[in-house]
Design a protein around this motif. Structure first.
Motif, PDB file in Angstrom:
ATOM      1  N   THR A   1       0.830  -1.212   0.000  1.00 23.38           N
ATOM      2  CA  THR A   1       0.000   0.000   0.000  1.00 23.38           C
ATOM      3  C   THR A   1       0.856   1.250   0.000  1.00 23.38           C
ATOM      4  O   THR A   1       0.463   2.271  -0.565  1.00 23.38           O
ATOM      5  CB  THR A   1      -0.954   0.039   1.205  1.00 23.38           C
ATOM      6  N   VAL A   2       2.018   1.187   0.654  1.00 23.48           N
ATOM      7  CA  VAL A   2       2.922   2.336   0.631  1.00 23.48           C
ATOM      8  C   VAL A   2       3.308   2.657  -0.812  1.00 23.48           C
ATOM      9  O   VAL A   2       3.261   3.812  -1.249  1.00 23.48           O
ATOM     10  CB  VAL A   2       4.176   2.067   1.489  1.00 23.48           C
ATOM     11  N   TYR A   3       3.690   1.627  -1.573  1.00 20.67           N
ATOM     12  CA  TYR A   3       4.062   1.856  -2.968  1.00 20.67           C
ATOM     13  C   TYR A   3       2.873   2.391  -3.767  1.00 20.67           C
ATOM     14  O   TYR A   3       3.017   3.321  -4.585  1.00 20.67           O
ATOM     15  CB  TYR A   3       4.591   0.573  -3.601  1.00 20.67           C
ATOM     16  N   LYS A   4       1.700   1.808  -3.555  1.00 19.27           N
ATOM     17  CA  LYS A   4       0.526   2.232  -4.317  1.00 19.27           C
ATOM     18  C   LYS A   4       0.124   3.670  -3.983  1.00 19.27           C
ATOM     19  O   LYS A   4      -0.402   4.377  -4.853  1.00 19.27           O
ATOM     20  CB  LYS A   4      -0.639   1.277  -4.045  1.00 19.27           C
ATOM     21  N   ALA A   5       0.345   4.094  -2.750  1.00 21.88           N
ATOM     22  CA  ALA A   5       0.064   5.486  -2.380  1.00 21.88           C
ATOM     23  C   ALA A   5       1.155   6.423  -2.888  1.00 21.88           C
ATOM     24  O   ALA A   5       0.895   7.576  -3.251  1.00 21.88           O
ATOM     25  CB  ALA A   5      -0.066   5.607  -0.868  1.00 21.88           C
ATOM     26  N   TRP A   6       2.391   5.948  -2.909  1.00 20.91           N
ATOM     27  CA  TRP A   6       3.542   6.745  -3.302  1.00 20.91           C
ATOM     28  C   TRP A   6       3.587   7.011  -4.803  1.00 20.91           C
ATOM     29  O   TRP A   6       3.822   8.139  -5.243  1.00 20.91           O
ATOM     30  CB  TRP A   6       4.817   6.011  -2.861  1.00 20.91           C
ATOM     31  N   TYR A   7       3.368   5.978  -5.619  1.00 21.15           N
ATOM     32  CA  TYR A   7       3.658   6.094  -7.047  1.00 21.15           C
ATOM     33  C   TYR A   7       2.860   7.195  -7.751  1.00 21.15           C
ATOM     34  O   TYR A   7       3.435   7.955  -8.556  1.00 21.15           O
ATOM     35  CB  TYR A   7       3.473   4.752  -7.753  1.00 21.15           C
ATOM     36  N   PRO A   8       1.563   7.345  -7.508  1.00 25.16           N
ATOM     37  CA  PRO A   8       0.848   8.424  -8.193  1.00 25.16           C
ATOM     38  C   PRO A   8       1.360   9.820  -7.831  1.00 25.16           C
ATOM     39  O   PRO A   8       1.180  10.765  -8.608  1.00 25.16           O
ATOM     40  CB  PRO A   8      -0.603   8.246  -7.718  1.00 25.16           C
ATOM     41  N   LEU A   9       2.009   9.943  -6.683  1.00 22.59           N
ATOM     42  CA  LEU A   9       2.535  11.232  -6.244  1.00 22.59           C
ATOM     43  C   LEU A   9       3.942  11.476  -6.771  1.00 22.59           C
ATOM     44  O   LEU A   9       4.268  12.583  -7.195  1.00 22.59           O
ATOM     45  CB  LEU A   9       2.559  11.287  -4.714  1.00 22.59           C
ATOM     46  N   ALA A  10       4.788  10.458  -6.717  1.00 23.78           N
ATOM     47  CA  ALA A  10       6.193  10.617  -7.077  1.00 23.78           C
ATOM     48  C   ALA A  10       6.504  10.211  -8.508  1.00 23.78           C
ATOM     49  O   ALA A  10       7.494  10.671  -9.081  1.00 23.78           O
ATOM     50  CB  ALA A  10       7.060   9.805  -6.118  1.00 23.78           C
ATOM     51  N   ARG A  11       5.687   9.295  -9.065  1.00 26.70           N
ATOM     52  CA  ARG A  11       5.894   8.761 -10.416  1.00 26.70           C
ATOM     53  C   ARG A  11       7.272   8.131 -10.570  1.00 26.70           C
ATOM     54  O   ARG A  11       7.893   8.210 -11.631  1.00 26.70           O
ATOM     55  CB  ARG A  11       5.688   9.851 -11.482  1.00 26.70           C
ATOM     56  N   ARG A  12       7.751   7.512  -9.523  1.00 30.70           N
ATOM     57  CA  ARG A  12       9.010   6.783  -9.606  1.00 30.70           C
ATOM     58  C   ARG A  12       8.971   5.608  -8.633  1.00 30.70           C
ATOM     59  O   ARG A  12       8.161   5.572  -7.717  1.00 30.70           O
ATOM     60  CB  ARG A  12      10.216   7.682  -9.336  1.00 30.70           C
TER      61      ARG A  12
END
Length: 220
Positions: A151-162
């Motif tokens: 879930t951390v990755y899924k929350a992070w990726y749309p914000l950071a795009r990396r």
């Protein structure tokens, strides 16, 4: 089940059975051309859940494609997440005016192989897992941690795009409150002019399934 660990303004839908009669939009058919049967079942069912969640949010059903990293491509004005494991599929969506991103995950509540635990954790987490196992032995904590890191990755990726690796966040759990904190071990995530160094989420174990969720609220 997943709704119980999500904010009220995040809509969700889940199922323990494949929804094989769910319609597939023409824009989604390309992703299924070479899919094996179990992958097609997962795709069709999670998209069916996503459209049910959109309807609950007051939105018309819409196609959900897949990006270069496999991330869902939501309609304009929508953010969300999907997950699947053996015997469970779910989707959660929100208006992007309310939440920057949403991450959900589901895993079978079973022990995680030792080599996987070593791969996905930092030393402080392994010590934390040992203490959690001592005080709350009925929970497979390593599996909860693995799910929460998804879930951390899924929350992070749309914000950071990396990319964000498993060891790029350090998690701690409150077993009584059903919450967790993910301290980001990489820098550079700025949202609405604010540097973000951590996420908070909720977890639960129900009917043999580990459920985890993060929703990154606007104006946090």
């Amino acid at each position: 089940m997943i709704q119980q660990i999500l904010p009220p303004v995040v809509a969700s839908a889940d199922t323990t059975a494949d929804l094989l009669d769910s319609p597939v939009f023409p824009e989604e058919e390309a992703y299924l051309e070479q899919a094996v049967e179990h992958r097609r079942r997962e795709f069709v069912t999670t998209r069916g859940c996503a459209r049910s969640a959109m309807t609950a949010l007051g939105l018309p059903p819409a196609p959900v494609g897949s990006g270069a990293k496999g991330e869902p491509q939501w309609p304009a004005g929508v953010t969300g997440s999907m997950t699947h494991c053996d015997g469970y599929r779910a989707a959660a969506v929100s208006h992007s005016r309310d939440y920057h991103s949403v991450g959900i995950d589901a895993e079978r509540h079973e022990p995680l192989p030792a080599e996987v635990v070593e791969y996905v954790t930092v030393p402080e987490e392994r010590a934390h897992l040992r203490e959690l196992a001592r005080t709350h032995p009925a929970v497979h904590w390593a599996t909860v941690l693995f799910s929460a890191k998804e879930t951390v990755y899924k929350a992070w990726y749309p914000l950071a795009r990396r990319w964000l690796g498993f060891r790029d966040a350090r998690l701690t759990f409150d077993p009584d409150a059903g919450t967790y904190t993910a301290r980001l071990l990489v820098s550079g995530l700025v949202v609405d002019g604010v540097r973000i160094g951590w996420f908070t989420g909720h977890w639960s174990v129900r009917d043999g399934i580990v459920l985890t969720a993060i929703a990154v609220r606007r104006g946090r």
